[in-house]
Enzyme design. Structure first.
Site, mmCIF file in Angstrom:
data_model
loop_
_atom_site.group_PDB
_atom_site.id
_atom_site.type_symbol
_atom_site.label_atom_id
_atom_site.label_comp_id
_atom_site.label_asym_id
_atom_site.label_seq_id
_atom_site.Cartn_x
_atom_site.Cartn_y
_atom_site.Cartn_z
ATOM 1 N N ASP A 51 0.838 -1.201 0.000
ATOM 2 C CA ASP A 51 0.000 0.000 0.000
ATOM 3 C C ASP A 51 0.870 1.246 0.000
ATOM 4 O O ASP A 51 1.761 1.392 0.840
ATOM 5 C CB ASP A 51 -0.881 0.017 1.258
ATOM 6 C CG ASP A 51 -1.784 1.241 1.291
ATOM 7 O OD1 ASP A 51 -2.861 1.182 0.671
ATOM 8 O OD2 ASP A 51 -1.403 2.263 1.906
ATOM 9 N N TYR A 56 2.902 9.797 -0.310
ATOM 10 C CA TYR A 56 3.983 9.281 0.533
ATOM 11 C C TYR A 56 5.381 9.540 -0.042
ATOM 12 O O TYR A 56 6.380 9.306 0.628
ATOM 13 C CB TYR A 56 3.827 7.769 0.788
ATOM 14 C CG TYR A 56 2.503 7.347 1.401
ATOM 15 C CD1 TYR A 56 1.642 8.273 1.985
ATOM 16 C CD2 TYR A 56 2.098 6.017 1.392
ATOM 17 C CE1 TYR A 56 0.428 7.887 2.526
ATOM 18 C CE2 TYR A 56 0.888 5.619 1.948
ATOM 19 C CZ TYR A 56 0.056 6.566 2.498
ATOM 20 O OH TYR A 56 -1.144 6.171 3.035
ATOM 21 N N HIS A 118 -7.829 9.403 -2.233
ATOM 22 C CA HIS A 118 -7.124 9.310 -0.946
ATOM 23 C C HIS A 118 -7.921 9.880 0.225
ATOM 24 O O HIS A 118 -7.883 9.347 1.333
ATOM 25 C CB HIS A 118 -5.783 10.051 -1.060
ATOM 26 C CG HIS A 118 -4.797 9.678 0.009
ATOM 27 N ND1 HIS A 118 -3.444 9.662 -0.207
ATOM 28 C CD2 HIS A 118 -4.943 9.301 1.305
ATOM 29 C CE1 HIS A 118 -2.825 9.294 0.897
ATOM 30 N NE2 HIS A 118 -3.717 9.073 1.834
#
Ligand SMILES: NC(=O)c1ccc[n+]([C@@H]2O[C@H](COP(=O)([O-])OP(=O)(O)OC[C@H]3O[C@@H](n4cnc5c(N)ncnc54)[C@H](OP(=O)(O)O)[C@@H]3O)[C@@H](O)[C@H]2O)c1
Length: 413
Positions: A51, A56, A118
């Site tokens: 994931d 990120y 998201h």
């Protein structure tokens, strides 16, 4: 049968998703090279579900790790189930594919397995992840989420992603997608914070009949070093009840916390769990959850730990203030936090709230029984506050930015 397939669930679009995923989001101070090493270790240990997200900033490293493990013969890239997420600055429908293309370029892959919206908050399209005005205020955007969803659907149609879903959506926001005129694909999952202190009973109840998987993040209580994590949240893995159950089963509290999620679905696809660790021993440990079973009584006890406590802060106002076509509210609205429900997943009466009294008792034992059956059949025994976070209270510019974003976040209920 391939053990990975045996420990996978079938999504509502027919694709398989491994029930245990490897989380890759780390605090800012952690060197990105650690992500690459951790993903390589995770693949060697047996994880096939990884994931990540545009947010990120680690998809280059993850791509390198996947390709290195492909080159050394450990895994074929097509056997990895990879999840990415479209960030808020790409929510305008014409930008959604650009976000995915960027992720794919970094990864060196031609498709992802799952692409998620998201976070139900659109941000002004900019280079920065958190676009700000001259006063340091986050600049939100006005985007119809229905149109964003249609753009995500197009990514599936063009083969850039196998499956599509959402993250951090409330029941109401999910409903908006499900009721959208002309809906082509419903979300396969909703990835949300979920652990014994936040059992997400209401969301689970909503998702299950619609065949939408709940993917649990922060299943281990997350990492208190993360900027966004509420420093006041008690450390889940130190919970005495969790520890006692772990001792009884001669396993670790982390394994019990993961089993609580994985066993809940009874192997029929309700909860998928993510676990992040960049430590070799713990990466291995977290994967060893498919060879023991937490008893139905322990499951009930763990369910009773629910306090509706979030690691990732609480909503300053209810998700109902966000609409698909309404601009995101601009912080500082008077908080109207919905009262916590303290419900058990099983529907069992609960000590903390009278509203649950008399609710039908749930099928934890039945689920476990079915899961045991399924596990042996498949040749695999699947295992078995409400205030702003303290990090926001210090007045630094970063804290202000985070506070604004969290304020705009519409929380799953
Ligand atoms: N969609 C979203 O908005 C969203 C939000 C948050 C997270 N996520 C995803 O979900 C993943 C998991 O969530 P998370 O990273 O916040 O937290 P998590 O997986 O609940 O917890 C990670 C923390 O637990 C520690 N840990 C891991 N295994 C352990 C063990 N066996 N014993 C003791 N401690 C252990 C890790 O430290 P070490 O690394 O030192 O082992 C790290 O500090 C993320 O990485 C990300 O992929 C998604």
């Amino acid at each position: 049968m391939d053990p990975v397939k045996a420990c996978s669930i079938k999504l509502n679009d027919g694709h398989l998703m491994p029930m245990l995923g490897f989380g890759t989001s780390a605090p800012g101070e952690v060197a990105k090279s650690n992500v690459e090493e951790a993903v390589k270790t995770a693949i060697s240990v047996g994880y096939r579900h990884i994931d990540s997200a545009y947010l990120y900033l680690n998809e280059d490293e993850i791509g390198r790790a996947i390709w290195k493990k492909n080159a050394d013969g450990t895994v074929k890239t097509e056997d990895i189930f990879y999840t990415s997420k479209v960030w808020g600055t790409f929510f305008r429908p014409e930008l959604v594919q650009t976000g995915l293309d960027t992720s794919l370029r970094k990864l060196g892959l031609s498709y992802v397995n799952l692409y998620l919206i998201h976070f139900p908050a659109a941000l002004k399209p900019r280079e920065e992840l958190f676009p700000k005005d001259k006063d340091g205020e986050i600049i939100f955007d006005t985007v119809d989420f229905g149109a964003t969803w249609e753009a995500v659907e197009k990514c599936k149609d063009s083969g850039l992603t196998k499956s599509i879903g959402v993250s951090n959506f409330s029941c109401r926001q999910l409903e908006m997608i499900l009721n959208k005129p002309g809906l082509k694909y419903k979300p396969v999952c909703n990835q949300v914070e979920c652990h014994p202190y936040l059992n997400q009973s209401k969301l689970l109840e909503f998702c299950k009949p619609k065949d939408i998987v709940l993917t649990a993040y922060a299943a281990l209580g997350s990492d208190s070093r993360k900027e966004w994590v509420n420093k006041n949240t008690p450390a889940l893995l130190k919970d005495p009840v969790l520890k006692a159950i772990a001792e009884k089963h001669r396993c670790s509290p982390a394994q019990v916390a993961l089993s609580f999620q994985l066993q809940w679905g009874g192997g029929v696809g309700v909860v998928v769990a993510l676990a992040k660790s960049f430590n070799e021993k713990r990466i291995q440990e977290n994967f060893q959850v498919f060879d023991f079973l937490v008893t139905p009584e322990d499951m009930e006890t763990l369910d009773g730990l629910n306090k509706n406590i979030r690691c990732f802060a609480d909503p300053p106002f209810p998700s109902s203030s966000l609409d698909f076509t309404t601009p995101i509210p601009r912080t500082t609205t008077t908080p109207q936090v919905e009262p916590p429900t303290h419900r058990r997943r099983s529907g069992a009466p609960c000590r903390q709230s009278r509203e649950c009294a008399g609710a039908p008792r749930g099928p934890a034992s039945e689920i476990l029984r079915r899961r045991r059956g399924l596990g042996s059949q498949l040749g695999c025994l699947p295992a078995h506050r409400q205030s702003a976070p303290s990090c926001f209270a210090e007045g630094s510019q970063t804290c202000t930015v985070r506070r604004q974003l969290w304020a705009a976040r519409a929380w799953p209920s």
